[in-house]
Design an enzyme around this catalytic site. Structure first.
Site, PDB file in Angstrom:
ATOM      1  CD  GLU A  96     -16.563  72.261 -58.210  1.00  0.00           C
ATOM      2  OE1 GLU A  96     -15.706  73.058 -58.539  1.00  0.00           O
ATOM      3  OE2 GLU A  96     -16.008  70.919 -57.928  1.00  0.00           O
ATOM      4  N   GLY A 170     -14.725  65.640 -58.270  1.00  0.00           N
ATOM      5  CA  GLY A 170     -14.211  65.991 -56.987  1.00  0.00           C
ATOM      6  C   GLY A 170     -13.640  65.145 -56.076  1.00  0.00           C
TER       7      GLY A 170
HETATM    8  P1  PGA Z   1     -12.165  66.406 -60.909  1.00  0.00           P
HETATM    9  O1  PGA Z   1     -13.055  67.680 -61.569  1.00  0.00           O
HETATM   10  O2  PGA Z   1     -11.408  66.165 -62.173  1.00  0.00           O
HETATM   11  O3  PGA Z   1     -11.560  66.951 -59.819  1.00  0.00           O
HETATM   12  O4  PGA Z   1     -13.244  65.446 -60.633  1.00  0.00           O
HETATM   13  C1  PGA Z   1     -13.656  67.965 -62.686  1.00  0.00           C
HETATM   14  C2  PGA Z   1     -14.529  69.041 -62.680  1.00  0.00           C
HETATM   15  O5  PGA Z   1     -15.281  69.498 -61.756  1.00  0.00           O
HETATM   16  O6  PGA Z   1     -14.349  69.956 -63.611  1.00  0.00           O
END
Ligand code: PGA
Length: 248
Positions: A96, A170
């Site tokens: 991200e 995500g």
């Molecule tokens: P998630 O995120 O467990 O919500 O998939 C993991 C991360 O991006 O660190």
């Protein structure tokens, strides 16, 4: 080695009150775990919640850091500030943040800055998608080589590599990685580290998994050899986080 469970809160929650609740919940969970360590990584603003942490199985982490230690940079946070706040792990290279424009060179500078200041790194790597020709393997290799440029053998013990395939992260995740996929990648990552730093130093690096970790898949991934887990969404809900911790 203790398994490490990184709670990556990302840009959540919205209020201090909620942050306090999640933090205290994680703190309580840490009192009943064995052979595991929780690293809570709140947004910078809520880091002070962990400033006086003195419990054995829980540590404070940060989600990023500015890769320089002097001059002034509006809006940025230096590693000294994190140190003073009792932070011991810093996440870098999260997809991200890469998608906001952080390059391999920027990430490499973050890593060197953090290691020089004697904190630990959680170095996130992972492909956007898996192609038939397995080109994603060279993509991952390149992320490791560029990210760890000029890091010394001795510093390697302060690095955790988090394999986080972007397609598994995500609420838009396509699916989570399977335990077989994780085993293959872990072996591959170790081989790259071993070629770069020698087998002994490479073996000191924990390789953990992140991407849609939940109480149904955590044990499978740990049994497959994950040295820990990086948990996003389910670290914000104490019941779900507890279920993950209790599952293995
Ligand atoms: P998630 O995120 O467990 O919500 O998939 C993991 C991360 O991006 O660190």
């Amino acid at each position: 080695m203790d398994k490490i469970i990184i709670a990556n809160w990302k840009s959540n929650p919205k209020t201090l009150k909620e942050a306090q609740n999640i933090f205290n919940g994680s703190l309580n969970l840490s009192k009943n775990i064995k052979n595991k360590k929780i690293i809570v990584c709140p947004p910078f603003l809520f880091s002070f919640l962990g400033k006086n942490l003195k419990l054995k199985n829980i540590l404070l982490g940060a989600q990023s850091v500015f890769p320089s230690v002097s001059n002034s940079y509006t809006g940025e946070v230096f590693v000294e500030m994190l140190k003073d706040m009792n932070v011991s792990y810093v996440i870098v290279g999260h997809s991200e943040r890469r998608s906001l424009g952080e390059s391999d060179e920027y990430i490499n500078n973050q890593i060197k800055t953090v290691l020089k200041n004697k904190l630990n790194i959680v170095f996130c790597i992972g492909e956007k998608n898996r192609d038939q020709n397995a080109d994603f393997l060279s993509f991952i290799k390149n992320q490791i080589i560029e990210g760890l440029k000029n890091v010394t053998r001795n510093q390697l013990k302060n690095i955790v590599v988090a394999y986080e395939p972007v397609w598994a992260i995500g609420k838009d995740a396509i699916r989570e990685a399977t335990d077989e996929e994780f085993i293959e990648i872990k072996i591959y990552i170790r081989k790259i580290l071993s070629d770069l730093f020698g087998p002994k130093s490479a073996s000191s690096v924990r390789v953990i998994y992140g991407g849609s970790v939940n109480s149904n898949n955590a044990k499978k991934l740990i049994d497959a050899g994950a040295d820990g887990l990086l948990v996003g969404r389910d670290s914000l809900d104490i019941k779900k986080f507890e279920a993950i911790l209790k599952s293995f």
